[in-house]
Motif scaffolding. Structure first.
Motif, mmCIF file in Angstrom:
data_model
loop_
_atom_site.group_PDB
_atom_site.id
_atom_site.type_symbol
_atom_site.label_atom_id
_atom_site.label_comp_id
_atom_site.label_asym_id
_atom_site.label_seq_id
_atom_site.Cartn_x
_atom_site.Cartn_y
_atom_site.Cartn_z
ATOM 1 N N UNK A 1 37.313 41.553 -6.828
ATOM 2 C CA UNK A 1 36.004 40.858 -6.002
ATOM 3 C C UNK A 1 36.205 39.898 -4.844
ATOM 4 N N UNK A 2 37.436 39.289 -4.768
ATOM 5 C CA UNK A 2 37.716 38.457 -3.606
ATOM 6 C C UNK A 2 38.224 39.281 -2.399
ATOM 7 N N UNK A 3 38.852 40.525 -2.578
ATOM 8 C CA UNK A 3 39.198 41.181 -1.513
ATOM 9 C C UNK A 3 38.154 42.055 -1.058
ATOM 10 N N UNK A 4 37.152 42.485 -1.734
ATOM 11 C CA UNK A 4 35.977 43.024 -1.552
ATOM 12 C C UNK A 4 35.299 42.243 -0.653
ATOM 13 N N UNK A 5 35.152 40.971 -1.073
ATOM 14 C CA UNK A 5 34.053 40.184 -0.439
ATOM 15 C C UNK A 5 34.970 39.768 0.990
ATOM 16 N N UNK A 6 36.012 39.666 1.061
ATOM 17 C CA UNK A 6 36.806 39.402 2.257
ATOM 18 C C UNK A 6 36.723 40.632 3.244
ATOM 19 N N UNK A 7 36.783 41.885 2.630
ATOM 20 C CA UNK A 7 36.506 43.004 3.314
ATOM 21 C C UNK A 7 35.130 43.384 3.800
ATOM 22 N N UNK A 8 34.144 42.785 3.010
ATOM 23 C CA UNK A 8 32.707 42.667 3.528
ATOM 24 C C UNK A 8 32.414 42.005 4.770
ATOM 25 N N UNK A 9 33.000 40.726 4.588
ATOM 26 C CA UNK A 9 32.968 39.779 5.696
ATOM 27 C C UNK A 9 33.700 40.266 7.212
ATOM 28 N N UNK A 10 34.869 41.009 6.944
ATOM 29 C CA UNK A 10 35.770 41.235 8.087
ATOM 30 C C UNK A 10 35.566 42.951 8.381
ATOM 31 N N UNK A 11 34.639 43.516 7.696
ATOM 32 C CA UNK A 11 34.286 44.863 8.356
ATOM 33 C C UNK A 11 35.520 46.105 7.848
ATOM 34 N N UNK A 12 35.854 45.715 6.515
ATOM 35 C CA UNK A 12 36.825 46.914 6.239
ATOM 36 C C UNK A 12 36.430 47.131 4.501
ATOM 37 N N UNK A 13 36.768 48.139 4.125
ATOM 38 C CA UNK A 13 36.576 48.400 2.696
ATOM 39 C C UNK A 13 38.057 48.700 2.003
ATOM 40 N N UNK A 14 37.709 48.860 0.698
ATOM 41 C CA UNK A 14 39.074 48.831 -0.238
ATOM 42 C C UNK A 14 39.076 49.958 -1.233
ATOM 43 N N UNK A 15 40.073 50.470 -1.441
ATOM 44 C CA UNK A 15 40.194 51.174 -2.881
ATOM 45 C C UNK A 15 41.652 50.671 -3.616
ATOM 46 N N UNK A 16 41.520 50.767 -4.859
ATOM 47 C CA UNK A 16 42.427 50.255 -5.688
ATOM 48 C C UNK A 16 43.441 51.121 -6.377
ATOM 49 N N UNK A 17 44.624 50.440 -6.167
ATOM 50 C CA UNK A 17 45.770 51.688 -6.950
ATOM 51 C C UNK A 17 46.316 50.933 -8.140
ATOM 52 N N UNK A 18 46.649 51.578 -9.161
ATOM 53 C CA UNK A 18 46.973 50.952 -10.568
ATOM 54 C C UNK A 18 48.697 51.236 -10.282
ATOM 55 N N UNK A 19 49.428 50.073 -10.252
ATOM 56 C CA UNK A 19 50.785 50.204 -10.165
ATOM 57 C C UNK A 19 51.625 49.204 -11.154
ATOM 58 N N UNK A 20 52.827 49.255 -11.494
ATOM 59 C CA UNK A 20 53.664 48.397 -12.231
ATOM 60 C C UNK A 20 53.813 47.207 -11.307
ATOM 61 N N UNK A 21 54.016 46.018 -11.758
ATOM 62 C CA UNK A 21 53.961 44.630 -11.102
ATOM 63 C C UNK A 21 55.240 44.857 -10.279
ATOM 64 N N UNK A 22 56.511 45.212 -10.691
ATOM 65 C CA UNK A 22 57.568 45.415 -10.120
ATOM 66 C C UNK A 22 57.609 46.582 -9.116
ATOM 67 N N UNK A 23 56.799 47.252 -9.010
ATOM 68 C CA UNK A 23 56.568 48.386 -8.173
ATOM 69 C C UNK A 23 55.765 48.095 -6.893
ATOM 70 N N UNK A 24 55.061 46.900 -6.900
ATOM 71 C CA UNK A 24 53.913 46.776 -5.906
ATOM 72 C C UNK A 24 54.515 46.535 -4.559
ATOM 73 N N UNK A 25 55.678 45.552 -4.497
ATOM 74 C CA UNK A 25 56.213 45.294 -3.313
ATOM 75 C C UNK A 25 57.066 46.440 -2.577
#
Length: 261
Positions: free
Chosen positions: A64-88
């Protein structure tokens, strides 16, 4: 003659009208094309920051935070489900654009690999034990014959491994997913779990009378959104949006919603 002139004028008006309409559609298309969609990676086993709903949609405070930030800054987001150690690794490879996963921005190893936004939440590590455990009252009561669990890739995992290296516990059991770690605790496979305080509190609300937290916080850590090293433009967008949603009250509203569900 007059009819010919009128016909020519009408034709000219029609041409200009069509041109104007064409320009409007073109401008709209250009505006849509400029609206970037970023891929956001997370591991949704870290409620209330990152989790899934009944339909397995990725939801949480981070989302919700990154979506709200995107709305404020004019970008959209989609989400990807990954393992935590695979994120970086996924971020460095360009498979995702942003990490939103309750990630500790103070970690020096991570800072060398990715760039972080400003901090959006301060958390603390706590020791969790079974509700009926009256022996372990703090981290100092953990002993050399005990196994202690934590979620892979987290600061809790680092702390647990540190305790093992120091000889204070028998084994650091590092597992994928908080639910798995907590289940091992409830089943008696491990003596304790070391995890972030708000995440443990969220688990306790969903599973009442199963576990409890003991002792004082082990350390504090700041969560930040991560982007690929050198992506200054995106960091600045996130920071500007974060600042704006804090100032207009959106941030506090979302935090209150997720921590009081």
């Amino acid at each position: 003659m007059k009819k010919s002139i009128i016909a020519v004028l009408l034709a000219m008006v029609l041409v200009f009208s069509l041109a104007a309409c064409g320009g409007s559609d073109s401008d709209k298309s250009a505006g849509d094309a400029e609206k970037v969609t970023y891929k956001v990676g997370t591991e949704p086993t870290f409620p209330p920051f990152d989790t899934t709903d009944e339909e397995q949609n990725i939801v949480g405070l981070d989302m919700d935070l990154i979506k709200a930030i995107g709305k404020d800054q004019g970008f959209e987001v989609t989400f990807e489900n990954l393992s935590f150690d695979g994120l970086v690794p996924a971020l460095k490879a360009g498979n995702i654009d942003i990490i939103a996963a309750g990630m500790n921005k103070d970690d020096k190893d991570r800072q060398a690999q990715v760039d972080f936004s400003d901090a959006y939440y301060e958390s603390k590590l706590m020791v969790a034990v079974k509700e009926d455990n009256n022996t372990i009252k703090s981290v100092d009561d953990l002993t050399k014959d005990m196994k202690v669990a934590a979620q892979t890739g987290t600061t809790g995992a680092n702390k647990t491994q540190e305790l093992q290296k120091q000889g204070k516990i028998k084994e650091a059991v590092i597992l994928n997913g908080l639910d798995t770690a907590m289940l091992q605790l409830i089943n008696g496979d491990v003596s304790a779990v070391i995890n972030d305080k708000p995440v443990t509190e969220a688990y306790m609300k969903k599973q009442p009378d199963k576990i409890k937290m003991v002792g004082e916080p082990l350390n504090a850590e700041n969560y930040g959104f991560a982007v690929k090293k050198g992506n200054t433009e995106l960091v600045e967008k996130i920071n500007a949006g974060l600042k704006n949603i804090k100032e207009d009250g959106t941030f506090d509203k979302l935090v209150d919603e997720w921590f009081n569900k």
